[in-house]
Write a protein that holds these residues in place. Structure first.
Motif, short mmCIF file in Angstrom:
data_model
loop_
_atom_site.label_atom_id
_atom_site.label_comp_id
_atom_site.label_asym_id
_atom_site.label_seq_id
_atom_site.Cartn_x
_atom_site.Cartn_y
_atom_site.Cartn_z
N PRO A 37 -3.67 -0.86 -3.94
CA PRO A 37 -3.21 -1.90 -3.04
C PRO A 37 -3.14 -3.26 -3.74
O PRO A 37 -3.93 -3.54 -4.63
CB PRO A 37 -4.29 -1.92 -1.95
N CYS B 132 -6.03 2.59 -1.19
CA CYS B 132 -5.38 2.02 0.00
C CYS B 132 -5.93 2.65 1.27
O CYS B 132 -6.26 1.95 2.24
CB CYS B 132 -3.87 2.25 -0.06
N TRP C 277 0.84 -1.19 0.00
CA TRP C 277 0.00 0.00 0.00
C TRP C 277 0.88 1.24 0.00
O TRP C 277 2.11 1.16 0.09
CB TRP C 277 -0.91 -0.01 1.23
#
Length: 173
Positions: A139, A74, A67
């Protein structure tokens, strides 16, 4: 009078070669990203300076979440990641949130502290992302079982209901 040349005929062999190439690419993709991929040997440096490796986590079910504080998705998913961790940590779930190497350590430390992230937070120097298949999109989350097998790779925000079921099965709950 000028004659136009007849269109070239395509050889059936060309189609066979193209089909075989497509099949080879599909097989390579499955082997690379299939459900039986082993977790790579990687070491994470936590914000505290402590090191944790995938070898240290063997025998446990864990998530590795790549992330960045600059990644809107994220930041959006992080509260649900915290909820997921809190729901399963009593059953043995481990979690390592790995900040990308372009993220400023000061921002990561501030985010982790102000949000009171309850799991391990690491800074990557680029090596962990590379070992996990050259992760570039955030992410990206990996679900790893007790045997070190990657059960699932999520690029983008996970479907949390699906993630819960996967964790329940992996934890034997």
């Amino acid at each position: 009078m000028s004659q136009t040349p007849a269109p070239a005929r395509r050889s059936p062999l060309r189609y066979v070669v193209l089909a075989l190439a497509a099949a080879a690419i599909a097989v390579a993709g499955y082997l690379t990203f299939g459900t039986s991929q082993r977790v790579p040997d990687a070491t994470f440096t936590l914000l505290s300076g402590q090191k944790v490796s995938t070898a240290d986590l063997k025998g446990k079910v864990y998530l590795v979440n790549f992330w960045a504080t600059s990644c809107a998705t994220c930041v959006k998913e992080m509260p649900q990641m915290v909820e997921t961790y809190n729901r399963f940590k009593g059953r043995g779930l481990e979690f390592v949130a790995v900040a990308m190497n372009y993220d400023a350590p000061m921002y990561v430390a501030n985010y982790a502290q102000t949000r009171q992230l309850p799991f391990k937070v690491a800074m990557d120097d680029g090596s962990a992302a590379k070992q996990f298949g050259n992760v570039q999109l955030t992410p990206t989350t990996f679900v790893v079982d007790k045997n070190g097998t990657i059960l699932k790779r999520y690029v983008g925000e996970p479907q949390f209901a699906e993630l819960d079921k996967l964790l329940q099965n992996a934890l034997g709950a």
